[in-house]
Design a protein around this motif. Sequence first.
Motif, PDB file in Angstrom:
ATOM      1  N   LEU B  59     -10.197  11.613  -3.783  1.00  0.00           N
ATOM      2  CA  LEU B  59      -9.231  10.995  -2.886  1.00  0.00           C
ATOM      3  C   LEU B  59      -8.367  10.020  -3.603  1.00  0.00           C
ATOM      4  CD1 LEU B  59      -8.682  10.302   0.232  1.00  0.00           C
ATOM      5  CD2 LEU B  59     -10.017   8.124  -0.135  1.00  0.00           C
ATOM      6  N   VAL B  60      -7.165  10.651  -3.348  1.00  0.00           N
ATOM      7  CA  VAL B  60      -5.910   9.669  -4.064  1.00  0.00           C
ATOM      8  C   VAL B  60      -5.781   8.450  -3.495  1.00  0.00           C
ATOM      9  CG1 VAL B  60      -4.354  11.568  -4.992  1.00  0.00           C
ATOM     10  CG2 VAL B  60      -4.223  10.810  -2.496  1.00  0.00           C
ATOM     11  N   ASP B  64       0.060  -0.309  -2.630  1.00  0.00           N
ATOM     12  CA  ASP B  64       0.928  -0.937  -3.315  1.00  0.00           C
ATOM     13  C   ASP B  64       0.048  -1.578  -4.509  1.00  0.00           C
ATOM     14  OD1 ASP B  64       3.386  -0.091  -2.178  1.00  0.00           O
ATOM     15  OD2 ASP B  64       2.600  -1.277  -0.680  1.00  0.00           O
ATOM     16  N   VAL B  65      -1.198  -1.879  -4.292  1.00  0.00           N
ATOM     17  CA  VAL B  65      -2.125  -2.589  -5.188  1.00  0.00           C
ATOM     18  C   VAL B  65      -2.792  -1.776  -6.011  1.00  0.00           C
ATOM     19  CG1 VAL B  65      -3.704  -4.574  -5.203  1.00  0.00           C
ATOM     20  CG2 VAL B  65      -2.144  -4.168  -3.297  1.00  0.00           C
ATOM     21  N   ASP B  66      -3.099  -1.878  -7.184  1.00  0.00           N
ATOM     22  CA  ASP B  66      -4.032  -0.851  -8.042  1.00  0.00           C
ATOM     23  C   ASP B  66      -5.092  -1.145  -7.876  1.00  0.00           C
ATOM     24  OD1 ASP B  66      -1.575   0.173  -9.091  1.00  0.00           O
ATOM     25  OD2 ASP B  66      -1.458  -1.266 -10.891  1.00  0.00           O
ATOM     26  N   PHE B  67      -6.014   0.001  -8.113  1.00  0.00           N
ATOM     27  CA  PHE B  67      -7.201  -0.117  -8.227  1.00  0.00           C
ATOM     28  C   PHE B  67      -8.061   0.802  -8.810  1.00  0.00           C
ATOM     29  CE2 PHE B  67     -11.478   1.452  -6.177  1.00  0.00           C
ATOM     30  CZ  PHE B  67     -12.146   0.489  -6.681  1.00  0.00           C
ATOM     31  N   CYS B 303     -10.632   2.053   2.108  1.00  0.00           N
ATOM     32  CA  CYS B 303     -10.150   0.701   2.935  1.00  0.00           C
ATOM     33  C   CYS B 303      -8.558   0.634   2.268  1.00  0.00           C
ATOM     34  CB  CYS B 303     -10.948  -0.386   2.293  1.00  0.00           C
ATOM     35  SG  CYS B 303     -12.693  -0.475   2.923  1.00  0.00           S
ATOM     36  N   MET B 304      -8.358   0.574   1.204  1.00  0.00           N
ATOM     37  CA  MET B 304      -7.000   0.526   0.817  1.00  0.00           C
ATOM     38  C   MET B 304      -6.185   1.222   1.263  1.00  0.00           C
ATOM     39  SD  MET B 304      -7.750  -0.745  -3.176  1.00  0.00           S
ATOM     40  CE  MET B 304      -6.276  -1.517  -3.662  1.00  0.00           C
ATOM     41  N   ASN B 305      -6.499   2.526   1.316  1.00  0.00           N
ATOM     42  CA  ASN B 305      -5.487   3.797   2.047  1.00  0.00           C
ATOM     43  C   ASN B 305      -5.175   3.227   3.477  1.00  0.00           C
ATOM     44  OD1 ASN B 305      -5.271   4.832  -0.621  1.00  0.00           O
ATOM     45  ND2 ASN B 305      -6.634   6.915   0.107  1.00  0.00           N
ATOM     46  N   GLN B 306      -6.469   2.871   4.074  1.00  0.00           N
ATOM     47  CA  GLN B 306      -5.941   2.630   5.800  1.00  0.00           C
ATOM     48  C   GLN B 306      -5.139   1.204   5.668  1.00  0.00           C
ATOM     49  OE1 GLN B 306      -9.864   2.239   6.856  1.00  0.00           O
ATOM     50  NE2 GLN B 306     -10.351   4.260   7.166  1.00  0.00           N
ATOM     51  N   GLY B 307      -5.117   0.323   4.597  1.00  0.00           N
ATOM     52  CA  GLY B 307      -4.276  -0.861   4.788  1.00  0.00           C
ATOM     53  C   GLY B 307      -2.903  -0.549   4.698  1.00  0.00           C
ATOM     54  N   TYR B 308      -2.615   0.454   3.867  1.00  0.00           N
ATOM     55  CA  TYR B 308      -1.251   0.990   3.646  1.00  0.00           C
ATOM     56  C   TYR B 308      -0.924   1.708   4.949  1.00  0.00           C
ATOM     57  CZ  TYR B 308       2.301   3.920   1.402  1.00  0.00           C
ATOM     58  OH  TYR B 308       3.667   4.538   1.122  1.00  0.00           O
ATOM     59  N   ASP B 309      -1.830   2.580   5.082  1.00  0.00           N
ATOM     60  CA  ASP B 309      -1.577   3.504   6.349  1.00  0.00           C
ATOM     61  C   ASP B 309      -1.158   2.789   7.830  1.00  0.00           C
ATOM     62  OD1 ASP B 309      -2.018   5.554   4.687  1.00  0.00           O
ATOM     63  OD2 ASP B 309      -3.769   6.124   5.696  1.00  0.00           O
ATOM     64  N   VAL B 310      -2.128   1.736   8.016  1.00  0.00           N
ATOM     65  CA  VAL B 310      -2.071   1.221   9.207  1.00  0.00           C
ATOM     66  C   VAL B 310      -0.497   0.335   9.428  1.00  0.00           C
ATOM     67  CG1 VAL B 310      -3.079  -1.075   8.908  1.00  0.00           C
ATOM     68  CG2 VAL B 310      -3.079  -0.035  10.850  1.00  0.00           C
ATOM     69  N   ALA B 323      -4.229  10.171   4.104  1.00  0.00           N
ATOM     70  CA  ALA B 323      -4.391  10.308   2.426  1.00  0.00           C
ATOM     71  C   ALA B 323      -5.368  11.324   2.211  1.00  0.00           C
ATOM     72  CB  ALA B 323      -4.600   9.114   1.814  1.00  0.00           C
ATOM     73  N   ASP B 324      -6.419  11.858   3.124  1.00  0.00           N
ATOM     74  CA  ASP B 324      -7.462  12.764   3.109  1.00  0.00           C
ATOM     75  C   ASP B 324      -6.852  14.185   3.487  1.00  0.00           C
ATOM     76  OD1 ASP B 324      -7.211  12.781   5.780  1.00  0.00           O
ATOM     77  OD2 ASP B 324      -8.936  11.265   5.822  1.00  0.00           O
TER      78      ASP B 324
END
Lengths: 289, 817
Positions: B59-60, B64-67, B303-310, B323-324
Amino acid sequence: MASKADSSNFAQAEKRRDTDHESFLAHKRMRWLKISAVLCLIVVISYFLVDVEPRHNGGTWYGYTLGTIGALLIAWLSVLGIRKRNISEGKWSLKAWTSAHVYLGLALIVIGTMHTGFQLGWNVHTLAWALMMLVIVSGIYGISVYAALPRALSNNMREMTRKQMVEGLAALDRQLDSAAQPLDRMEADAVINATQQDAFRAGLLARLTGSYPRCATKRALKAFPDGALNKHEEKVASLLRKRKSQLGQIRRHMRYKALLEVWLFVHIPATIALLAALTAHIVSVFYYW
Amino acid sequence: MPETYRVAIVGSGPAGLSAAARAAQLGMSHILIEKTDHLSDTIYKYQKGKHVMATPSNLVLRSDVDFDAGKREFILDTWDRQIEECKANVRLNSEVTAITGTTGAFTIEIKGGETIQAEAVIMAIGTQGNPNKLRCPGADMPHIQYQLDDPGEYFDEQITVVGSGDAGIENALGLAADPAQRNIVTILNRSAEFARAKPANVTLLEEAERDGRISVRRETTPTDVRDKQLVLETRDGAETIPCDRIIARTGSQPPRGFVEKCGIEFTSEERSAFPKLSPSFETTQQGIHVIGALAGYPLIKHCMNQGYDVVEFLNGNADLKPADEPILAEKFSALPGNRSVDEWLEVFRENIVILRELSPLQMRELMLDGSVAAFDAGDVIFVRNDPGSSMFAIAEGSVSVEVNPADTSITVPIGRGSIFGEVGLISGRRRGSTVRAAEPVITLELSRTAALKLLATAPTADRAVRQITIERQLLQMFGSGLTPQDVTEMVEAAEAVEIRAGQNVIEEDADDTDFYVIQRGSMIVEKTIGGKPVFLSYLPAGSYFGEMAVIDGNRRSATVKAAIKSEVIKFPGDAFMRLLERNPKVRERALADMASRRQINAFVEERKESFSGAVDMYSETAKFLIDNGIGEATDVLLIDETLCVGCDNCEKACADSHEGLSRLDREAGRTYAHLHVPTSCRHCEHPHCMADCPPNAIKRGADGEVFIDETCIGCGNCQRNCPYGVIRMDPKPPKKPSLLSWLMFGAGPGPGEASYSWRKKTAQKKGLEQAKLAIKCDMCAGIDGGPACVRACPTGAAIRVAPEKFLTFTKLAEDVD
């Protein structure tokens, strides 16, 4: 997707789960006992049927045959130590190996002795035979303790691991330490002697016999004879009795383990010496051909 | 009039901070509200130095925050820095107590009385919840804490721990561990027993109590917290003890109550249910969005992807693909027809009956966990006796089931939209028959976890699957000749009953005539002989019982009770009787089964007459094994202690076959009549360890083994969930020198598991330090020859058995010497 390989895996696993649990001595309905017995029978009968000149010894064609079989057997039997430690893939079973090791090893008594033609003397050849017999005798001891002791070992464990036994002892020592605080000097010293004695420093003899005449716990208990004890002394005495029984369990465990292992200290060095003597025996025989 | 934010984000975990960073980047007015004084409390509470994993690797990350995988400290530092750099508006130390209002005008109440106005709300509060507070006066005093990070920090204090679970006991033990700290530690337990804690912890606590290191007060509750004092209510009345610090470990309140109070509906009453969500994470309360673990996505990357998406959705970006998308696209690329991801999702949802009520978001999630495949006519989908706990659904085409193993030409068709393989899912047993594609077919295979999640969230799917299962189980049990019409009456009258472990389903001498099928779990059959219950036999899932009383009209001849928590299907006896009357073949079959069962029972009873000792032993041994989890096992290691010489070659072989760590502890575990159940995986039918694995890394493999794959994140949930303590957490050790170089030169630690110090030192020296991951027995899957523990036993003491084969009189009473 599912293939034939998968179903054969299933069949294999089912076969494994189906196997009766048999000991190494009874493996596959005593397969190796039967093979060894037949082998010995053939050797004994042929020994009396084959007429070699001037008499049976290692140097006749018959003697060479038995010698070759014996040497190959010894070489193969000594590989068990490697088989046991080399956990490679494949359908081998160490139980089958042990079973074969035991019965073929016993057969060597007949094969090796017939190979000598009962011509023993003070030389490297007889040394090899004697070492072989030493290995076999120590092995027979091994078989007998393997057959007899596991039950006692298991009964003595009472579902405790070694670590739990040692922790149990340490816990008793901590309790003794605080319970002994109100005691007078002499009694306290007896308790300190008992708790400070290293339970694991024991000679070979003590380990094998399980008798510890210099046990400080036993001696400390004498300082607290029944009757005439105050409340504190009674508590310490009861803790000391618990300590004695816990020590007893540990000592019995160590004893059984020692009895189960001690023979290996003969069996394995003697095997290595046997391999050396066997090499010397073979080289010298061919050198003086 | 205070400022109104475009969006308020509640919770600053990976999901919340990613959302805040996106909002900051887009220049959207926002506020990130965090309860504690630091960001991302869940990760913050991880143990110091913990290696955090970043799965799923395919999963990519879109944030905006790195992990990336790494140490806890590094990840937290990165987040703190980047949140500051992107100028996100963060408000710490603010616990949200209520959210009211409607979309466009929400009021967020902060503890202490302040309010925040926002047009939209993103809830990213995770599932950690709030710790339960003490329910007594003074519960707000500052010396009460709900977490203990480092027990070594406290000296010379009188500390009281409240709570009798594992957390409380571990804290108390930690505080009292080092006498040099001179703490006086007391632990309070409301009841007399420590029933909720692990036995090992209870043992340690009791020992500490005997040693006087911890004072344990049972049947005691705190009633008043005062400065430096604590008033207790004990069995003998009130008592006041000195107390400098209170550690309250009385569990936590799941956040569901709070979420529901905000007007958000959940998919069901089940504890495992999640809020109902739209594709853009909007809840049933318009304007409030839920993302992250609370939405059912426990992994950091999700979680991070969803934060971006929402935040993108809120900003009006309607074209954003989740992202999926690439993962799904790859999944579907194997299927014929060249359809887009959205088209395929619609095909599956439309065609498969049990998926019809799912939302597009749920569909996506389901497809991520599932796998799709296309088969040509005649292709085998699975073979009888394959292990498999997954369920299949048919999106296009149809399949045929070979119901008779002896004659593969007898088949039953299953058409488009229906399901198959559900028996494996529900009973945890092997496949009952071979299934082939009858025409070109497209299937969706749902892993056990995905299927269970679906059944928990979609009630109609649950009902449909249950009905189908009952019908097919009846058809399969009695073999050929029956049609679905024959069993309709039975299926309609069927009733699923949950049975607790040890609960009787049928009692000896009772005169009821119900007929039962075991759907999940297993049963034991007992008969009272000479005043004592004697174990007669073991019935695995998929068997039926209770037929004797129905057929011969007598009273019950034996007691049947659950070996483990089970589910049985109860049918009225007369419906079963009518089924037998209408179908002579089935009647014949049932009579034959009954006769063979009678024979076994008679055999044991006969023995009881002449060999009473042997029967008692058999009966007791069988009960002992069932108490030790054999009833739910599929393949378990036993050690016959009449043969075991304690050489530990089984442990050594295990370590040497698996990267140098042993997955079994021979010595530990219970023993009865010289039969020892070591600490080793039982490969349960319904593995407890699978219950809560965030990356779904625990699976059942091709030979029936339960194994952990490489996506393990080392969270330790499985270790906590396993009732048998067979999972350990350890880093992969460095490679040892070869056996030959040990034999010849004494290089390395030798065969078996290397000591902890050797592993640690060598790993440090080689710079190969690794994260602690969960490891457990995998039954030596993929290793030719099978389980190394059994192969390496020199005396034949170690055996691996399946309960239905081992729990029989012949096996248990046979003499091994």
